[in-house]
Design a protein around this motif. Sequence first.
Motif, mmCIF file in Angstrom:
data_model
loop_
_atom_site.group_PDB
_atom_site.id
_atom_site.type_symbol
_atom_site.label_atom_id
_atom_site.label_comp_id
_atom_site.label_asym_id
_atom_site.label_seq_id
_atom_site.Cartn_x
_atom_site.Cartn_y
_atom_site.Cartn_z
ATOM 1 N N VAL A 132 -16.273 1.671 -0.694
ATOM 2 C CA VAL A 132 -17.474 2.431 -1.063
ATOM 3 C C VAL A 132 -17.175 3.561 -2.040
ATOM 4 C CG1 VAL A 132 -18.721 1.838 1.038
ATOM 5 C CG2 VAL A 132 -17.380 3.955 0.967
ATOM 6 N N GLY A 133 -15.919 3.661 -2.479
ATOM 7 C CA GLY A 133 -15.576 4.673 -3.471
ATOM 8 C C GLY A 133 -15.241 6.034 -2.892
ATOM 9 N N GLY A 134 -14.980 6.103 -1.586
ATOM 10 C CA GLY A 134 -14.664 7.385 -0.947
ATOM 11 C C GLY A 134 -13.260 7.887 -1.234
ATOM 12 N N ILE A 135 -12.326 6.959 -1.529
ATOM 13 C CA ILE A 135 -10.960 7.316 -1.931
ATOM 14 C C ILE A 135 -10.475 6.295 -2.952
ATOM 15 C CG2 ILE A 135 -10.209 8.543 0.152
ATOM 16 C CD1 ILE A 135 -8.774 6.008 1.056
ATOM 17 N N THR A 136 -9.522 6.716 -3.748
ATOM 18 C CA THR A 136 -8.954 5.804 -4.742
ATOM 19 C C THR A 136 -7.969 4.854 -4.057
ATOM 20 O OG1 THR A 136 -7.047 7.195 -5.230
ATOM 21 C CG2 THR A 136 -9.071 7.623 -6.511
ATOM 22 N N GLY A 137 -7.606 3.806 -4.751
ATOM 23 C CA GLY A 137 -6.608 2.876 -4.242
ATOM 24 C C GLY A 137 -5.278 3.563 -4.000
ATOM 25 N N LYS A 138 -4.902 4.445 -4.932
ATOM 26 C CA LYS A 138 -3.627 5.176 -4.786
ATOM 27 C C LYS A 138 -3.640 6.072 -3.547
ATOM 28 C CE LYS A 138 -1.679 5.448 -9.492
ATOM 29 N NZ LYS A 138 -1.553 4.016 -9.489
ATOM 30 N N GLU A 139 -4.767 6.742 -3.306
ATOM 31 C CA GLU A 139 -4.885 7.582 -2.107
ATOM 32 C C GLU A 139 -4.799 6.734 -0.835
ATOM 33 O OE1 GLU A 139 -7.761 11.206 -3.714
ATOM 34 O OE2 GLU A 139 -8.663 9.251 -3.254
ATOM 35 N N ALA A 140 -5.474 5.588 -0.847
ATOM 36 C CA ALA A 140 -5.455 4.694 0.312
ATOM 37 C C ALA A 140 -4.030 4.212 0.594
ATOM 38 C CB ALA A 140 -6.392 3.502 0.085
ATOM 39 N N GLU A 141 -3.323 3.827 -0.467
ATOM 40 C CA GLU A 141 -1.935 3.373 -0.312
ATOM 41 C C GLU A 141 -1.044 4.485 0.230
ATOM 42 O OE1 GLU A 141 -0.239 1.386 -3.766
ATOM 43 O OE2 GLU A 141 -2.165 0.418 -4.164
ATOM 44 N N ALA A 142 -1.197 5.692 -0.298
ATOM 45 C CA ALA A 142 -0.387 6.828 0.154
ATOM 46 C C ALA A 142 -0.658 7.121 1.632
ATOM 47 C CB ALA A 142 -0.675 8.061 -0.700
ATOM 48 N N LEU A 143 -1.917 7.041 2.039
ATOM 49 C CA LEU A 143 -2.262 7.273 3.443
ATOM 50 C C LEU A 143 -1.671 6.200 4.348
ATOM 51 C CD1 LEU A 143 -5.910 8.510 3.124
ATOM 52 C CD2 LEU A 143 -4.110 9.644 4.400
ATOM 53 N N ALA A 144 -1.744 4.946 3.921
ATOM 54 C CA ALA A 144 -1.175 3.845 4.715
ATOM 55 C C ALA A 144 0.327 4.053 4.897
ATOM 56 C CB ALA A 144 -1.462 2.502 4.050
ATOM 57 N N LYS A 145 0.988 4.482 3.845
ATOM 58 C CA LYS A 145 2.438 4.726 3.921
ATOM 59 C C LYS A 145 2.740 5.917 4.831
ATOM 60 C CE LYS A 145 3.422 2.371 -0.364
ATOM 61 N NZ LYS A 145 3.523 2.451 -1.791
ATOM 62 N N ALA A 146 1.905 6.941 4.793
ATOM 63 C CA ALA A 146 2.087 8.106 5.672
ATOM 64 C C ALA A 146 1.892 7.710 7.139
ATOM 65 C CB ALA A 146 1.114 9.223 5.287
ATOM 66 N N ILE A 147 0.913 6.847 7.388
ATOM 67 C CA ILE A 147 0.671 6.371 8.753
ATOM 68 C C ILE A 147 1.857 5.537 9.229
ATOM 69 C CG2 ILE A 147 -0.751 4.792 10.137
ATOM 70 C CD1 ILE A 147 -3.191 5.871 8.512
ATOM 71 N N LYS A 148 2.394 4.698 8.340
ATOM 72 C CA LYS A 148 3.570 3.895 8.696
ATOM 73 C C LYS A 148 4.744 4.807 9.043
ATOM 74 C CE LYS A 148 7.119 0.796 7.025
ATOM 75 N NZ LYS A 148 8.090 1.509 7.874
ATOM 76 N N GLN A 149 4.913 5.860 8.260
ATOM 77 C CA GLN A 149 6.022 6.782 8.471
ATOM 78 C C GLN A 149 5.930 7.472 9.844
ATOM 79 O OE1 GLN A 149 6.492 9.419 5.167
ATOM 80 N NE2 GLN A 149 8.629 9.812 5.628
ATOM 81 N N SER A 150 4.720 7.829 10.259
ATOM 82 C CA SER A 150 4.574 8.502 11.552
ATOM 83 C C SER A 150 4.490 7.505 12.714
ATOM 84 C CB SER A 150 3.359 9.429 11.548
ATOM 85 O OG SER A 150 2.167 8.690 11.576
ATOM 86 N N ASN A 151 4.235 6.229 12.424
ATOM 87 C CA ASN A 151 4.093 5.225 13.480
ATOM 88 C C ASN A 151 4.774 3.915 13.078
ATOM 89 O OD1 ASN A 151 3.314 3.663 15.645
ATOM 90 N ND2 ASN A 151 1.125 3.843 15.264
ATOM 91 N N PRO A 152 6.081 3.942 12.801
ATOM 92 C CA PRO A 152 6.767 2.749 12.284
ATOM 93 C C PRO A 152 6.858 1.593 13.287
ATOM 94 C CG PRO A 152 8.348 4.489 12.739
ATOM 95 C CD PRO A 152 6.980 5.075 12.943
ATOM 96 N N LYS A 153 6.731 1.911 14.565
ATOM 97 C CA LYS A 153 6.816 0.851 15.574
ATOM 98 C C LYS A 153 5.623 -0.103 15.479
ATOM 99 C CE LYS A 153 7.156 0.079 20.527
ATOM 100 N NZ LYS A 153 6.601 0.579 21.776
#
Length: 177
Positions: A132-153
């Motif tokens: 819906v255009g609330g965040i850019t693709g780059k922002e979404a990718e960065a957030l996904a990577k941050a979530i992975k970093q805090s929850n790698p299991k």
Amino acid sequence: MTLRPTSRKLMILDACVLIDFIKAERAVLELVVKHVGPLYVTSPVVEEVKEIDDEDELAALGLIIVEPEIEDAYTAGIQSGPLSFEDWLCLLTARRHGFTCVTNDKNLRKLCKRERVPLLWGLELLIELHKVGGITGKEAEALAKAIKQSNPKHITEKIVSDFVEHIRSQEDHNHQT
């Protein structure tokens, strides 16, 4: 960036997804509420999450704290098996109110499917927000990577690479239209 209208979903978060977003970037929850739809959390889940001090923190982000119905609390309390009391409440509250359950918990997802409760993975919130255009693709990718970093299991490299692929194909599609 133009925001595209979307059919608003009513969503309820379980503890694991709430914790992922609180640890990675809590402000994204505010964007989901604003652009995708209301986010609900049961009060026992709020109490379970150590990363927040109280309900006011979530309310400030636009989340709606819902008290479970007494019948649902009773039903959740007498269950046994792989789901916690809080997960049962999440399922029962979603079913009662027609919410989409946002969870990465495999046991909760299995039960939601059996009960015909609509489901989203935690990272699918970012896909919806990007759509819906609330965040850019780059922002979404960065957030996904941050979530992975805090929850790698639970958020594996494969999950993140599939997510990135999905976001990029969505962007390619948007550039073509």
